[in-house]
Write a protein that holds these residues in place. Structure first.
Motif, PDB file in Angstrom:
ATOM      1  N   GLN A  41      -2.873   0.602   0.260  1.00 58.40           N
ATOM      2  CA  GLN A  41      -2.594   1.488   1.386  1.00 58.40           C
ATOM      3  C   GLN A  41      -2.346   0.694   2.664  1.00 58.40           C
ATOM      4  N   ILE A  42      -3.158  -0.322   2.903  1.00 55.15           N
ATOM      5  CA  ILE A  42      -2.967  -1.169   4.094  1.00 55.15           C
ATOM      6  C   ILE A  42      -1.588  -1.798   4.053  1.00 55.15           C
ATOM      7  N   LYS A  56      -7.950  -0.625   8.902  1.00 56.99           N
ATOM      8  CA  LYS A  56      -9.146  -0.875   8.091  1.00 56.99           C
ATOM      9  C   LYS A  56     -10.279   0.095   8.410  1.00 56.99           C
ATOM     10  N   ASP A  57     -10.176   0.811   9.542  1.00 54.40           N
ATOM     11  CA  ASP A  57     -11.185   1.813   9.911  1.00 54.40           C
ATOM     12  C   ASP A  57     -10.989   3.133   9.166  1.00 54.40           C
ATOM     13  N   GLU A  97      -2.931  10.312   4.792  1.00 56.71           N
ATOM     14  CA  GLU A  97      -2.334  11.170   5.820  1.00 56.71           C
ATOM     15  C   GLU A  97      -1.476  10.352   6.781  1.00 56.71           C
ATOM     16  N   LEU A  98      -1.949   9.157   7.151  1.00 52.55           N
ATOM     17  CA  LEU A  98      -1.171   8.277   8.029  1.00 52.55           C
ATOM     18  C   LEU A  98       0.119   7.843   7.339  1.00 52.55           C
ATOM     19  N   ILE A  99       0.040   7.501   6.070  1.00 50.04           N
ATOM     20  CA  ILE A  99       1.234   7.117   5.309  1.00 50.04           C
ATOM     21  C   ILE A  99       2.233   8.266   5.293  1.00 50.04           C
TER      22      ILE A  99
END
Length: 82
Positions: free
Chosen positions: A15-16, A46-47, A55-57
């Motif tokens: 994911q990162i 990383k948080d 959701e960010l992706i």
């Protein structure tokens, strides 16, 4: 959105990598990236937990899709257009 097996677990390395790949491909400035992270309650990728990272992706892929539609860019590698 995909249902995750352990949504509250720590973000995965995959994911990162995907977040930073899309960020780079859409040429998102550091200030805009930090503002986006803040909306997800984080100062760093990383948080995030797995669910927030997913959701960010999704949000980054939506931005990429809008850029693609608006400007006719070639689809960035690693980005799923919606």
């Amino acid at each position: 959105m995909t249902q995750l097996k352990y949504p509250n677990s720590s973000i995965t390395n995959e994911q990162i990598k995907k977040i930073h790949t899309i960020k780079s491909n859409i040429r998102l400035s550091d200030d805009n990236y930090r503002a986006l992270l803040f909306r997800f309650g984080a100062e760093s990728s990383k948080d995030l937990n797995r669910q927030k990272a997913a959701e960010l992706i999704d949000e980054l892929e939506n931005i990429a899709t809008e850029q693609y539609k608006r400007n006719g860019y070639i689809k960035p590698k690693g980005v799923q257009l919606k």
